[in-house]
Design a protein around this motif. Structure first.
Motif, PDB file in Angstrom:
ATOM      1  N   SER A  23       1.214 -68.367  36.385  1.00  0.00           N
ATOM      2  CA  SER A  23       1.886 -68.871  35.445  1.00  0.00           C
ATOM      3  C   SER A  23       3.368 -68.304  35.166  1.00  0.00           C
ATOM      4  O   SER A  23       4.317 -68.844  35.073  1.00  0.00           O
ATOM      5  N   LEU A  46       9.545 -80.835  33.602  1.00  0.00           N
ATOM      6  CA  LEU A  46       8.300 -80.668  32.566  1.00  0.00           C
ATOM      7  C   LEU A  46       7.060 -80.934  33.389  1.00  0.00           C
ATOM      8  O   LEU A  46       5.826 -80.364  33.249  1.00  0.00           O
ATOM      9  N   THR A  47       7.019 -81.949  34.227  1.00  0.00           N
ATOM     10  CA  THR A  47       6.247 -82.629  35.134  1.00  0.00           C
ATOM     11  C   THR A  47       5.667 -81.247  36.196  1.00  0.00           C
ATOM     12  O   THR A  47       4.586 -81.082  36.381  1.00  0.00           O
ATOM     13  N   VAL A  50       3.975 -78.433  33.996  1.00  0.00           N
ATOM     14  CA  VAL A  50       2.453 -78.834  33.827  1.00  0.00           C
ATOM     15  C   VAL A  50       1.785 -78.604  34.947  1.00  0.00           C
ATOM     16  O   VAL A  50       0.516 -78.298  35.005  1.00  0.00           O
TER      17      VAL A  50
END
Length: 68
Positions: A23, A46-47, A50
Motif C-alpha cells: 500500500s 483513483l482507478t 483502488v
C-alpha cells in the motif's frame, strides 16, 4: 534478548506486513506519477490506486495463507 525464548522462535516473531508495504509503494508511486505528470486525470489515478490496493490485499491474503 529474552532468556525464555530460544533463537529459532525469536527470529520468527517479526513477519513482513505485505499489505502495509505494498500500500505504501502504491501511494508513493501514485504521488510520483501525479507530481511528474499533472495532466493525468484524477479518475485514472483513483482507478490505479483502488486496483493497486486490491492487489496489495490479494498478496497479503495469499501470504497469510502460505504461512499457515
Amino acid at each position: 534478548m529474552r532468556p525464555d525464548i530460544d533463537r529459532a522462535e525469536q527470529r520468527r516473531v517479526h513477519r513482513t506486513d505485505w499489505m502495509a508495504l505494498l500500500s505504501g509503494v502504491v501511494f508513493i508511486a501514485a504521488g510520483i506519477v501525479f507530481i511528474s505528470e499533472p495532466s493525468v486525470s484524477p479518475l485514472v489515478m483513483l482507478t490505479i490506486l483502488v486496483g493497486g490496493l486490491g492487489f496489495a490485499g490479494l498478496v497479503a491474503i495469499l501470504a497469510k495463507s502460505v504461512r499457515r
